[in-house]
Enzyme design. Structure first.
Site: not given
Length: 191
Positions: A8-10, A13
């Site tokens: 996930t990007s962050t 999430q």
């Protein structure tokens, strides 16, 4: 061996990461590499690099979606080449795509190009939306945090504190402290 990769990007999430992990486990991934970092720079994904390093001939890299693996067609094709160079293949669950077959490799390249095209269109629409909102006076951008603390910066400086100490206390950058002090000094000189 089936090796999963979840990203996930962050760190916000977490639910998305857990869903990927569950899906990879259900798909038969015996080992899963996971991380919560942006895919903008492939060098900044240490778990993906570790996965690629340990790949052996016959292994299958399993991902839930292509965008979890790469952000552009070029990046995707480069990663796929690294996987193939190791004698491994790629399986994308949501597309039921497997690069161990000629048809799978063709579809993989086409889908990667379409995904990049969609992303570029989305970014273009986003820019247009921001420009329209700015023109209508509805988009102001991020509220400047340091400028809002300018009075407090000046008070602390007046009390004899240094820029580093002020920055730390107000949780702003030292450069912002210097900028506020310089602007204040310029205003004093022009008055």
């Amino acid at each position: 061996m089936q090796i999963g990769y979840a990203r996930t990007s962050t760190t916000d999430q977490q639910a998305g990461l857990e869903a990927q992990l569950q899906e990879l486990q259900q798909a038969g991934a015996e080992q899963v590499y996971q991380e919560q970092v942006s895919a903008k720079e492939s060098d900044s994904r240490p778990q993906l690099q570790a996965l690629l390093k340990q790949l052996r001939a016959g292994d299958v890299v399993v991902v839930c979606k292509l965008d979890r693996l790469a952000r552009s067609t070029a990046d995707l094709l480069q990663l796929h080449q690294k996987i193939e160079d190791k004698g491994a293949t790629l399986r994308v669950l949501n597309l039921n795509l497997d690069t161990s077959t000629p048809t799978g490799r063709l579809l993989f390249t086409m889908v990667g190009s379409i995904a990049q095209f969609e992303r570029e269109l989305m970014l273009e629409r986003q820019k247009e939306g921001i420009a329209a909102a700015k023109a209508a006076g509805k988009y102001k951008g991020r509220k400047p945090t340091a400028r809002a603390k300018a009075d407090r910066v000046l008070e602390l400086k007046e009390a004899g504190k240094g820029a580093t100490e002020i920055a730390r206390e107000l949780d702003i950058g030292r450069a912002s402290v210097y900028r506020i002090l310089r602007q204040h000094q310029e205003q004093q000189q022009s008055a």
